[in-house]
Scaffold this active site. Sequence first.
Site, PDB file in Angstrom:
ATOM      1  N   GLN A 197      49.282  38.203  42.795  1.00  0.00           N
ATOM      2  CA  GLN A 197      49.364  39.256  43.815  1.00  0.00           C
ATOM      3  C   GLN A 197      49.855  38.649  45.119  1.00  0.00           C
ATOM      4  O   GLN A 197      50.088  39.359  46.086  1.00  0.00           O
ATOM      5  CB  GLN A 197      47.987  39.863  44.069  1.00  0.00           C
TER       6      GLN A 197
ATOM      7  N   VAL B 152      52.124  36.802  47.943  1.00  0.00           N
ATOM      8  CA  VAL B 152      53.521  36.857  48.357  1.00  0.00           C
ATOM      9  C   VAL B 152      53.993  35.491  48.854  1.00  0.00           C
ATOM     10  O   VAL B 152      55.161  35.314  49.189  1.00  0.00           O
ATOM     11  CB  VAL B 152      53.733  37.957  49.419  1.00  0.00           C
TER      12      VAL B 152
ATOM     13  N   HIS C 172      53.488  41.715  43.539  1.00  0.00           N
ATOM     14  CA  HIS C 172      53.552  42.351  44.861  1.00  0.00           C
ATOM     15  C   HIS C 172      54.724  41.850  45.693  1.00  0.00           C
ATOM     16  O   HIS C 172      54.710  41.968  46.918  1.00  0.00           O
ATOM     17  CB  HIS C 172      52.239  42.152  45.621  1.00  0.00           C
TER      18      HIS C 172
ATOM     19  N   GLY D  66      40.386  34.133  42.553  1.00  0.00           N
ATOM     20  CA  GLY D  66      40.552  34.349  43.994  1.00  0.00           C
ATOM     21  C   GLY D  66      41.031  35.726  44.383  1.00  0.00           C
ATOM     22  O   GLY D  66      41.846  35.867  45.288  1.00  0.00           O
TER      23      GLY D  66
ATOM     24  N   SER E  58      39.690  39.838  45.270  1.00  0.00           N
ATOM     25  CA  SER E  58      38.495  40.613  45.627  1.00  0.00           C
ATOM     26  C   SER E  58      38.295  41.819  44.724  1.00  0.00           C
ATOM     27  O   SER E  58      37.243  42.444  44.755  1.00  0.00           O
ATOM     28  CB  SER E  58      38.619  41.093  47.072  1.00  0.00           C
TER      29      SER E  58
HETATM   30  P1  NAD Z   1      41.605  39.502  49.241  1.00  0.00           P
HETATM   31  O1  NAD Z   1      41.855  38.851  50.555  1.00  0.00           O
HETATM   32  O2  NAD Z   1      41.232  40.937  49.197  1.00  0.00           O
HETATM   33  O3  NAD Z   1      40.440  38.697  48.506  1.00  0.00           O
HETATM   34  C1  NAD Z   1      40.424  37.302  48.436  1.00  0.00           C
HETATM   35  C2  NAD Z   1      39.275  36.868  47.514  1.00  0.00           C
HETATM   36  O4  NAD Z   1      39.351  35.462  47.401  1.00  0.00           O
HETATM   37  C3  NAD Z   1      37.877  37.204  48.015  1.00  0.00           C
HETATM   38  O5  NAD Z   1      37.132  37.801  46.961  1.00  0.00           O
HETATM   39  C4  NAD Z   1      37.289  35.845  48.398  1.00  0.00           C
HETATM   40  O6  NAD Z   1      35.901  35.736  48.068  1.00  0.00           O
HETATM   41  C5  NAD Z   1      38.067  34.898  47.520  1.00  0.00           C
HETATM   42  N1  NAD Z   1      38.235  33.553  48.091  1.00  0.00           N
HETATM   43  C6  NAD Z   1      38.348  33.185  49.382  1.00  0.00           C
HETATM   44  N2  NAD Z   1      38.480  31.852  49.482  1.00  0.00           N
HETATM   45  C7  NAD Z   1      38.463  31.369  48.211  1.00  0.00           C
HETATM   46  C8  NAD Z   1      38.542  30.060  47.646  1.00  0.00           C
HETATM   47  N3  NAD Z   1      38.682  28.971  48.407  1.00  0.00           N
HETATM   48  N4  NAD Z   1      38.473  29.944  46.305  1.00  0.00           N
HETATM   49  C9  NAD Z   1      38.314  31.031  45.496  1.00  0.00           C
HETATM   50  N5  NAD Z   1      38.219  32.286  45.980  1.00  0.00           N
HETATM   51  C10 NAD Z   1      38.292  32.448  47.315  1.00  0.00           C
HETATM   52  O7  NAD Z   1      42.900  39.225  48.370  1.00  0.00           O
HETATM   53  P2  NAD Z   1      43.498  39.890  47.049  1.00  0.00           P
HETATM   54  O8  NAD Z   1      42.424  40.297  46.125  1.00  0.00           O
HETATM   55  O9  NAD Z   1      44.571  38.981  46.603  1.00  0.00           O
HETATM   56  O10 NAD Z   1      44.179  41.281  47.494  1.00  0.00           O
HETATM   57  C11 NAD Z   1      44.816  41.483  48.655  1.00  0.00           C
HETATM   58  C12 NAD Z   1      46.305  41.698  48.721  1.00  0.00           C
HETATM   59  O11 NAD Z   1      46.688  40.815  49.754  1.00  0.00           O
HETATM   60  C13 NAD Z   1      47.236  41.329  47.634  1.00  0.00           C
HETATM   61  O12 NAD Z   1      47.899  42.489  47.311  1.00  0.00           O
HETATM   62  C14 NAD Z   1      48.268  40.334  48.225  1.00  0.00           C
HETATM   63  O13 NAD Z   1      49.589  40.824  48.048  1.00  0.00           O
HETATM   64  C15 NAD Z   1      47.991  40.304  49.676  1.00  0.00           C
HETATM   65  N6  NAD Z   1      47.883  38.988  50.343  1.00  0.00           N
HETATM   66  C16 NAD Z   1      48.539  37.900  49.885  1.00  0.00           C
HETATM   67  C17 NAD Z   1      48.383  36.658  50.497  1.00  0.00           C
HETATM   68  C18 NAD Z   1      49.149  35.470  49.967  1.00  0.00           C
HETATM   69  O14 NAD Z   1      50.265  35.628  49.488  1.00  0.00           O
HETATM   70  N7  NAD Z   1      48.590  34.258  49.998  1.00  0.00           N
HETATM   71  C19 NAD Z   1      47.544  36.516  51.588  1.00  0.00           C
HETATM   72  C20 NAD Z   1      46.868  37.655  52.052  1.00  0.00           C
HETATM   73  C21 NAD Z   1      47.061  38.893  51.423  1.00  0.00           C
END
Ligand code: NAD
Length: 236
Positions: A92, A94, A110, A177, A179
């Site tokens: 998910q 980006v 996504h 990782g 939510s």
């Molecule tokens: P979310 O932010 O809703 O949830 C993140 C989850 O990761 C939480 O449940 C949290 O407890 C867990 N987490 C945090 N730190 C962690 C770690 N060190 N190890 C393991 N787990 C950990 O994100 P989501 O569920 O991916 O959904 C949100 C949307 O956000 C997606 O559609 C995505 O496209 C977008 N998004 C992407 C990025 C990216 O590309 N890195 C960043 C932010 C949001």
Amino acid sequence: MKDRLERIVILTGAGISAESGVATFRGPGGLWEGHRVEDVATPEAFRHDPALVQRFYDLRRAALGTVAPNPAHMALARLDAEWPGELLLVTQNVDDLHERAGSRRLLHMHGALKSAWCLACDGRFPHAGPLAGWPPCPGCGARGRLRPDIVWFGEMPYHMPRIHDALLMADLFVSIGTSGNVYPAAGFVDIARESGARTLELNLDPSMTSDRFAESRLGPAGSLVPEFVEDLLRRR
Ligand code: NAD
Ligand code: ZN
């Protein structure tokens, strides 16, 4: 439940990139880098204030240059290289940390920060720089028509038929990782479980969907994922 273990589907979310220094979606206060999600991640936001949305994603894209894959991304790339059966990594995220770690059997459901989508010719192009200055489309030359190639809320995720087929065939489904707030990804566990797959969640905290997995392990992805991969490759 299926006895064989050949076909694996792995779903990753923002949590896998947290230890690389990429902010998750719902950090403190439910904000993403200081913005309400509705103000930056919807088609309405882009129509209402395109400059704000372009700047927001320009900053996220530029920030990719300051982060690197962590041991969780590296472990999944190793699994991709060494797993002889079917494997599909669906992210998910980006960011580009899975591909930089070396994962090949990867789908960005996504979209991706390093891709631009032309609303004039419908082409999608690798794109590294900013979009706020409205550069011309590399395909058709149109100006003012390139948007981030990101699936916003209310838009259809990419590759869904392929992902659905892989979930129906999966022997093991692992979610890392995420939510469990964002559909359809949050429903993948149900499809996999109903078709007989083992289901495992690796997350820092209990998620919205934890109770739908056969097993949940809590902890940081940077240590849980390498342990999981090591174990899987040993039992192969
Ligand atoms: P979310 O932010 O809703 O949830 C993140 C989850 O990761 C939480 O449940 C949290 O407890 C867990 N987490 C945090 N730190 C962690 C770690 N060190 N190890 C393991 N787990 C950990 O994100 P989501 O569920 O991916 O959904 C949100 C949307 O956000 C997606 O559609 C995505 O496209 C977008 N998004 C992407 C990025 C990216 O590309 N890195 C960043 C932010 C949001
Ligand atoms: Zn174009």
